[in-house]
Design a protein around this motif. Structure first.
Motif, PDB file in Angstrom:
ATOM      1  N   THR A 137      28.066  79.286  20.964  1.00 39.33           N
ATOM      2  CA  THR A 137      27.584  80.655  20.795  1.00 39.33           C
ATOM      3  C   THR A 137      28.621  81.698  21.222  1.00 39.33           C
ATOM      4  N   SER A 138      29.485  81.354  22.166  1.00 41.36           N
ATOM      5  CA  SER A 138      30.574  82.278  22.511  1.00 41.36           C
ATOM      6  C   SER A 138      31.542  82.402  21.342  1.00 41.36           C
ATOM      7  N   GLY A 139      31.865  81.275  20.734  1.00 42.50           N
ATOM      8  CA  GLY A 139      32.744  81.291  19.570  1.00 42.50           C
ATOM      9  C   GLY A 139      32.122  82.047  18.407  1.00 42.50           C
ATOM     10  N   LEU A 140      30.830  81.878  18.218  1.00 36.44           N
ATOM     11  CA  LEU A 140      30.128  82.628  17.169  1.00 36.44           C
ATOM     12  C   LEU A 140      30.245  84.133  17.408  1.00 36.44           C
ATOM     13  N   ALA A 141      29.977  84.548  18.631  1.00 39.12           N
ATOM     14  CA  ALA A 141      30.040  85.978  18.947  1.00 39.12           C
ATOM     15  C   ALA A 141      31.454  86.529  18.768  1.00 39.12           C
ATOM     16  N   GLN A 142      32.439  85.753  19.210  1.00 34.79           N
ATOM     17  CA  GLN A 142      33.824  86.200  19.059  1.00 34.79           C
ATOM     18  C   GLN A 142      34.234  86.227  17.593  1.00 34.79           C
ATOM     19  N   GLY A 143      33.799  85.215  16.842  1.00 34.31           N
ATOM     20  CA  GLY A 143      34.198  85.100  15.444  1.00 34.31           C
ATOM     21  C   GLY A 143      33.716  86.248  14.579  1.00 34.31           C
ATOM     22  N   ILE A 144      32.565  86.801  14.922  1.00 25.66           N
ATOM     23  CA  ILE A 144      32.043  87.927  14.135  1.00 25.66           C
ATOM     24  C   ILE A 144      32.315  89.255  14.852  1.00 25.66           C
ATOM     25  N   ASN A 145      33.148  89.187  15.894  1.00 23.81           N
ATOM     26  CA  ASN A 145      33.572  90.388  16.631  1.00 23.81           C
ATOM     27  C   ASN A 145      32.401  91.130  17.258  1.00 23.81           C
ATOM     28  N   GLN A 146      31.473  90.359  17.785  1.00 23.74           N
ATOM     29  CA  GLN A 146      30.319  90.931  18.471  1.00 23.74           C
ATOM     30  C   GLN A 146      30.111  90.205  19.804  1.00 23.74           C
ATOM     31  N   PRO A 147      31.090  90.276  20.724  1.00 23.79           N
ATOM     32  CA  PRO A 147      31.004  89.489  21.959  1.00 23.79           C
ATOM     33  C   PRO A 147      29.778  89.821  22.816  1.00 23.79           C
ATOM     34  N   ALA A 148      29.246  91.022  22.670  1.00 24.05           N
ATOM     35  CA  ALA A 148      28.083  91.399  23.480  1.00 24.05           C
ATOM     36  C   ALA A 148      26.829  90.611  23.098  1.00 24.05           C
ATOM     37  N   LEU A 149      26.868  89.949  21.950  1.00 25.22           N
ATOM     38  CA  LEU A 149      25.700  89.190  21.492  1.00 25.22           C
ATOM     39  C   LEU A 149      25.715  87.733  21.942  1.00 25.22           C
ATOM     40  N   ALA A 150      26.731  87.337  22.671  1.00 28.82           N
ATOM     41  CA  ALA A 150      26.872  85.919  23.049  1.00 28.82           C
ATOM     42  C   ALA A 150      25.653  85.409  23.816  1.00 28.82           C
ATOM     43  N   ASP A 151      25.151  86.193  24.748  1.00 29.80           N
ATOM     44  CA  ASP A 151      23.997  85.729  25.539  1.00 29.80           C
ATOM     45  C   ASP A 151      22.746  85.601  24.670  1.00 29.80           C
ATOM     46  N   ASP A 152      22.582  86.515  23.728  1.00 29.46           N
ATOM     47  CA  ASP A 152      21.428  86.421  22.823  1.00 29.46           C
ATOM     48  C   ASP A 152      21.526  85.170  21.948  1.00 29.46           C
ATOM     49  N   PHE A 153      22.723  84.891  21.462  1.00 31.57           N
ATOM     50  CA  PHE A 153      22.915  83.679  20.660  1.00 31.57           C
ATOM     51  C   PHE A 153      22.649  82.429  21.509  1.00 31.57           C
ATOM     52  N   GLU A 154      23.096  82.473  22.762  1.00 35.94           N
ATOM     53  CA  GLU A 154      22.899  81.314  23.635  1.00 35.94           C
ATOM     54  C   GLU A 154      21.407  81.081  23.910  1.00 35.94           C
ATOM     55  N   ALA A 155      20.649  82.156  24.045  1.00 39.65           N
ATOM     56  CA  ALA A 155      19.206  82.011  24.262  1.00 39.65           C
ATOM     57  C   ALA A 155      18.543  81.315  23.079  1.00 39.65           C
ATOM     58  N   ILE A 156      18.976  81.621  21.882  1.00 41.09           N
ATOM     59  CA  ILE A 156      18.446  80.934  20.687  1.00 41.09           C
ATOM     60  C   ILE A 156      18.834  79.470  20.725  1.00 41.09           C
ATOM     61  N   ARG A 157      20.095  79.216  21.000  1.00 37.88           N
ATOM     62  CA  ARG A 157      20.581  77.822  21.001  1.00 37.88           C
ATOM     63  C   ARG A 157      19.830  76.971  22.007  1.00 37.88           C
ATOM     64  N   LEU A 158      19.562  77.510  23.185  1.00 32.79           N
ATOM     65  CA  LEU A 158      18.923  76.728  24.240  1.00 32.79           C
ATOM     66  C   LEU A 158      17.464  76.405  23.940  1.00 32.79           C
ATOM     67  N   ALA A 159      16.901  77.084  22.967  1.00 33.35           N
ATOM     68  CA  ALA A 159      15.505  76.826  22.602  1.00 33.35           C
ATOM     69  C   ALA A 159      15.358  75.594  21.703  1.00 33.35           C
ATOM     70  N   PHE A 160      16.486  75.025  21.288  1.00 36.25           N
ATOM     71  CA  PHE A 160      16.455  73.872  20.381  1.00 36.25           C
ATOM     72  C   PHE A 160      17.349  72.763  20.926  1.00 36.25           C
ATOM     73  N   ALA A 161      16.978  71.528  20.611  1.00 36.54           N
ATOM     74  CA  ALA A 161      17.769  70.398  21.086  1.00 36.54           C
ATOM     75  C   ALA A 161      19.120  70.327  20.402  1.00 36.54           C
ATOM     76  N   SER A 162      19.196  70.847  19.187  1.00 33.82           N
ATOM     77  CA  SER A 162      20.443  70.794  18.411  1.00 33.82           C
ATOM     78  C   SER A 162      20.516  72.028  17.516  1.00 33.82           C
ATOM     79  N   PRO A 163      21.726  72.493  17.196  1.00 27.03           N
ATOM     80  CA  PRO A 163      21.838  73.607  16.230  1.00 27.03           C
ATOM     81  C   PRO A 163      21.186  73.272  14.894  1.00 27.03           C
TER      82      PRO A 163
END
Length: 222
Positions: A137-163
């Motif tokens: 999720t950090s790489g995702l946020a960096q890749g789309i140039n939205q680093p402030a969204l990393a924690d939000d992406f991580e919250a989604i990821r942690l809700a599932f066993a796998s992407p």
């Protein structure tokens, strides 16, 4: 050199193959040839089995020494696609993927014959290409140039066993989640930029079904 035609659902998958997968397979002697499903100029979407059958026939019967595979999102397949409704009855992703790829292969084999279909490798992404991007999720946020969204992406990821388990809903599919937080998200452009930032190794470690597909492609023989 082994040639593998990859019939892609849309421009996002086509660009991902060109920008992320092609180089790593080329060093193994496997030449990936992505193309959009349907007629030239078609932009993807509006997925129908008849289009797939036409494309697979052209690839397998017109290039008798090449392989052919698919790169479609389960989320985007219509209810009448072979195996889609039956697959929805399963809970596990692996069972859904097996059900739909088996049904798709059976329908194609009925039309094209057993011999040609020996060179067909079915693959359907669970549930959507953008799910792969939640592998880091950090790489995702960096890749789309939205680093402030990393924690939000991580919250989604942690809700599932796998992407690959981020779900199959018009409101909460992976791309819908990205668009809800970043309205300017452009699927082909940002998808590949994020994947390059994340790295293929991370995606393969986090996504076992996707990794199994790539392993199979890497084991092909002339």
């Amino acid at each position: 050199m082994i040639r593998v035609h990859i019939i892609c659902e849309g421009q996002t998958e086509e660009m991902f193959v060109n920008e992320v997968l092609a180089e790593s397979f080329a060093v193994q002697g496997v030449y990936l040839i992505p193309s959009l499903i349907g007629k030239p100029g078609h932009k993807g979407g509006n997925f129908r089995f008849e289009r797939l059958l036409t494309d697979v026939r052209v690839r397998l019967l017109g290039d008798a020494r090449a392989y052919c595979t698919t790169f479609f999102d389960f989320y985007g397949l219509p209810p009448n696609f072979p195996g889609k409704n039956e697959a929805m009855q399963y809970t596990l992703n692996a069972d859904k993927a097996h059900c739909i790829t088996q049904a798709m292969t059976a329908r194609l084999q009925a039309a094209l014959g057993t011999d040609a279909m020996r060179r067909f490798i079915p693959y359907v992404q669970m549930y959507e290409f953008e799910g792969l991007l939640f592998s880091d999720t950090s790489g995702l946020a960096q890749g789309i140039n939205q680093p402030a969204l990393a924690d939000d992406f991580e919250a989604i990821r942690l809700a599932f066993a796998s992407p690959e388990m981020i779900n199959d809903s018009p409101e909460t599919a992976p791309s819908k989640r990205l668009l809800a937080m970043f309205e300017a998200y452009d699927k082909p452009l940002h998808g590949s930029l994020a994947a390059l930032e994340i790295g293929l190794g991370s995606i393969r470690r986090e996504c076992p079904l996707f990794n199994a597909w790539l392993e199979r492609l890497g084991q092909l023989e002339v």
